[in-house]
Design an enzyme around this catalytic site. Sequence first.
Site, PDB file in Angstrom:
ATOM      1  N   GLN A  98       0.844  -1.203   0.000  1.00  0.00           N
ATOM      2  CA  GLN A  98       0.000   0.000   0.000  1.00  0.00           C
ATOM      3  C   GLN A  98       0.879   1.253   0.000  1.00  0.00           C
ATOM      4  OE1 GLN A  98      -2.785   0.305   3.293  1.00  0.00           O
ATOM      5  NE2 GLN A  98      -3.927   1.957   2.276  1.00  0.00           N
ATOM      6  N   HIS A 104      -8.572   1.703  -1.109  1.00  0.00           N
ATOM      7  CA  HIS A 104      -8.924   1.673  -2.529  1.00  0.00           C
ATOM      8  C   HIS A 104      -8.827   0.252  -3.054  1.00  0.00           C
ATOM      9  CE1 HIS A 104      -4.618   2.495  -2.108  1.00  0.00           C
ATOM     10  NE2 HIS A 104      -4.451   1.748  -3.186  1.00  0.00           N
ATOM     11  N   HIS A 106      -8.206  -1.894  -6.556  1.00  0.00           N
ATOM     12  CA  HIS A 106      -7.754  -1.851  -7.954  1.00  0.00           C
ATOM     13  C   HIS A 106      -8.606  -2.816  -8.775  1.00  0.00           C
ATOM     14  CE1 HIS A 106      -3.586  -0.131  -7.026  1.00  0.00           C
ATOM     15  NE2 HIS A 106      -3.920  -0.603  -5.847  1.00  0.00           N
TER      16      HIS A 106
HETATM   17  P1  AMP Z   1      -1.460   1.136  -3.670  1.00  0.00           P
HETATM   18  O1  AMP Z   1      -0.029   0.863  -4.012  1.00  0.00           O
HETATM   19  O2  AMP Z   1      -2.316  -0.080  -3.581  1.00  0.00           O
HETATM   20  O3  AMP Z   1      -1.567   2.020  -2.446  1.00  0.00           O
HETATM   21  O4  AMP Z   1      -2.060   1.932  -4.903  1.00  0.00           O
HETATM   22  C1  AMP Z   1      -2.017   3.302  -5.028  1.00  0.00           C
HETATM   23  C2  AMP Z   1      -2.239   3.606  -6.476  1.00  0.00           C
HETATM   24  O5  AMP Z   1      -2.622   4.967  -6.608  1.00  0.00           O
HETATM   25  C3  AMP Z   1      -1.018   3.400  -7.357  1.00  0.00           C
HETATM   26  O6  AMP Z   1      -1.302   2.431  -8.347  1.00  0.00           O
HETATM   27  C4  AMP Z   1      -0.778   4.798  -7.950  1.00  0.00           C
HETATM   28  O7  AMP Z   1      -0.337   4.750  -9.285  1.00  0.00           O
HETATM   29  C5  AMP Z   1      -2.140   5.448  -7.815  1.00  0.00           C
HETATM   30  N1  AMP Z   1      -2.168   6.886  -7.744  1.00  0.00           N
HETATM   31  C6  AMP Z   1      -1.437   7.697  -6.953  1.00  0.00           C
HETATM   32  N2  AMP Z   1      -1.775   8.985  -7.137  1.00  0.00           N
HETATM   33  C7  AMP Z   1      -2.760   8.989  -8.064  1.00  0.00           C
HETATM   34  C8  AMP Z   1      -3.532  10.018  -8.690  1.00  0.00           C
HETATM   35  N3  AMP Z   1      -3.358  11.307  -8.399  1.00  0.00           N
HETATM   36  N4  AMP Z   1      -4.442   9.665  -9.610  1.00  0.00           N
HETATM   37  C9  AMP Z   1      -4.626   8.364  -9.925  1.00  0.00           C
HETATM   38  N5  AMP Z   1      -3.944   7.356  -9.367  1.00  0.00           N
HETATM   39  C10 AMP Z   1      -3.017   7.666  -8.454  1.00  0.00           C
END
Ligand code: AMP
Length: 118
Positions: A98, A104, A106
């Site tokens: 994370q 969130h 995916h």
């Molecule tokens: P996680 O690693 O599961 O916490 O996923 C976080 C995700 O958020 C990653 O895949 C990032 O690429 C994505 N992310 C971060 N900032 C943004 C943003 N401003 N808009 C869209 N996606 C984002």
Amino acid sequence: MNDCIFCKIVKKELPTKIIFENDDFIAFNDIKPVSPTHILVIPRVHIKNLWEVEDTLGALHATSLLGKLLLTAKEIAEQQHLDEGFRTVINTGDNGGQTVYHLHLHILGGRFHKWPPG
Ligand code: AMP
Ligand code: ZN
């Protein structure tokens, strides 16, 4: 939660194309997609991660919201025509990978996803 990037997206302080929304969630494309379709579904309320859902919402509301999260993911996958299948992922904590600490989910689609993941 002033510095939470996903709360900023919910509050429209960070311009982001919203591809789906309902009473509880919004969804938008991941900024660094790892699959042809890579969508994030986030609750409108700030919840840090799965560990914190019950403490944030209470047990009853937590159960309801998490059920709706999966059903919303399925609805989005249908809208996106991911008829050949898709993967849903929730990363929790550092070992879970994370990086954004606002819960969130995916949705990954548009290619074959091997198992186990990296
Ligand atoms: P996680 O690693 O599961 O916490 O996923 C976080 C995700 O958020 C990653 O895949 C990032 O690429 C994505 N992310 C971060 N900032 C943004 C943003 N401003 N808009 C869209 N996606 C984002
Ligand atoms: Zn947040």
